[in-house]
Motif scaffolding. Structure first.
Motif, PDB file in Angstrom:
ATOM      1  N   LEU A   1       0.838  -1.205   0.000  1.00 50.04           N
ATOM      2  CA  LEU A   1       0.000   0.000   0.000  1.00 50.04           C
ATOM      3  C   LEU A   1       0.870   1.251   0.000  1.00 50.04           C
ATOM      4  CD1 LEU A   1      -2.777  -1.014   2.561  1.00 50.04           C
ATOM      5  CD2 LEU A   1      -2.996  -0.836   0.075  1.00 50.04           C
TER       6      LEU A   1
ATOM      7  N   LEU B   1       2.000   1.938  -3.408  1.00 50.99           N
ATOM      8  CA  LEU B   1       0.937   2.489  -4.253  1.00 50.99           C
ATOM      9  C   LEU B   1       0.686   3.967  -3.996  1.00 50.99           C
ATOM     10  CD1 LEU B   1      -1.812  -0.300  -4.165  1.00 50.99           C
ATOM     11  CD2 LEU B   1      -0.426   0.398  -6.113  1.00 50.99           C
TER      12      LEU B   1
ATOM     13  N   THR C   1       0.739   6.821  -6.660  1.00 50.58           N
ATOM     14  CA  THR C   1       0.607   6.267  -8.004  1.00 50.58           C
ATOM     15  C   THR C   1      -0.673   6.819  -8.629  1.00 50.58           C
ATOM     16  OG1 THR C   1       1.668   4.234  -7.274  1.00 50.58           O
ATOM     17  CG2 THR C   1       0.456   4.131  -9.345  1.00 50.58           C
TER      18      THR C   1
ATOM     19  N   ALA D   1      -4.386   5.326  -8.120  1.00 47.28           N
ATOM     20  CA  ALA D   1      -4.440   4.440  -6.954  1.00 47.28           C
ATOM     21  C   ALA D   1      -5.455   4.978  -5.949  1.00 47.28           C
ATOM     22  CB  ALA D   1      -3.076   4.325  -6.309  1.00 47.28           C
ATOM     23  N   TRP D   2      -6.159   4.084  -5.283  1.00 48.76           N
ATOM     24  CA  TRP D   2      -7.175   4.475  -4.308  1.00 48.76           C
ATOM     25  C   TRP D   2      -6.587   4.700  -2.921  1.00 48.76           C
ATOM     26  CZ3 TRP D   2      -7.284   0.919  -0.420  1.00 48.76           C
ATOM     27  CH2 TRP D   2      -6.792  -0.342  -0.731  1.00 48.76           C
ATOM     28  N   VAL D   3      -5.296   4.452  -2.775  1.00 47.28           N
ATOM     29  CA  VAL D   3      -4.644   4.588  -1.468  1.00 47.28           C
ATOM     30  C   VAL D   3      -4.220   6.037  -1.253  1.00 47.28           C
ATOM     31  CG1 VAL D   3      -2.698   3.849  -0.056  1.00 47.28           C
ATOM     32  CG2 VAL D   3      -3.797   2.238  -1.596  1.00 47.28           C
TER      33      VAL D   3
END
Length: 124
Positions: free
Chosen positions: A71, A74, A77, A80-82
């Motif tokens: 995570l 990410l 990125t 990305a949902w993080v």
């Protein structure tokens, strides 16, 4: 920190942590058994050797840390949902679980950290 992020992170961590134990036990061809304690119900595994016990026991926290690092990778990125808040929630849940674990499972039969010493007898 949003409550939604904390709830999703806690559920994700639970799945990853227990999945780590399960996949490691599956690799050793161990059979799950239901363990019922005063404050919990969980799936456990009979580990016939100290090495199997160490691997299965640490696989939950290890899986959580690997996913936490993924995570982190990410983060930033595109698409990305993080985000930082979710990452903080995930690592907070992992850390709180790690710190609270000795008090959550005080009885010898259910504490994964019991028997980690190579010199300790695994049969009791």
């Amino acid at each position: 920190m949003k409550l939604k992020d904390l709830v999703i992170a806690a559920v994700l961590y639970l799945i990853v942590h227990e999945g780590g134990h399960f996949l490691c036990a599956l690799a050793f061809k161990l059979h799950p058994k239901l363990q019922v304690g005063k404050w919990y119900v969980r799936i456990g595994y009979d580990t016939p050797t100290p090495d199997q016990h160490r691997w299965v026991s640490t696989a939950g926290f290890g899986a959580g840390m690997l996913v936490g690092l993924a995570l982190l990778a990410l983060l930033g990125t595109p698409g990305a949902w993080v985000d930082k808040a979710f990452l903080l929630c995930f690592w907070s849940v992992l850390t709180a679980h790690f710190i609270a674990y000795p008090w959550l499972f005080k009885d010898r039969a259910s504490n994964d950290f019991n028997g980690m010493d190579a010199d300790e007898d695994q049969t009791s």
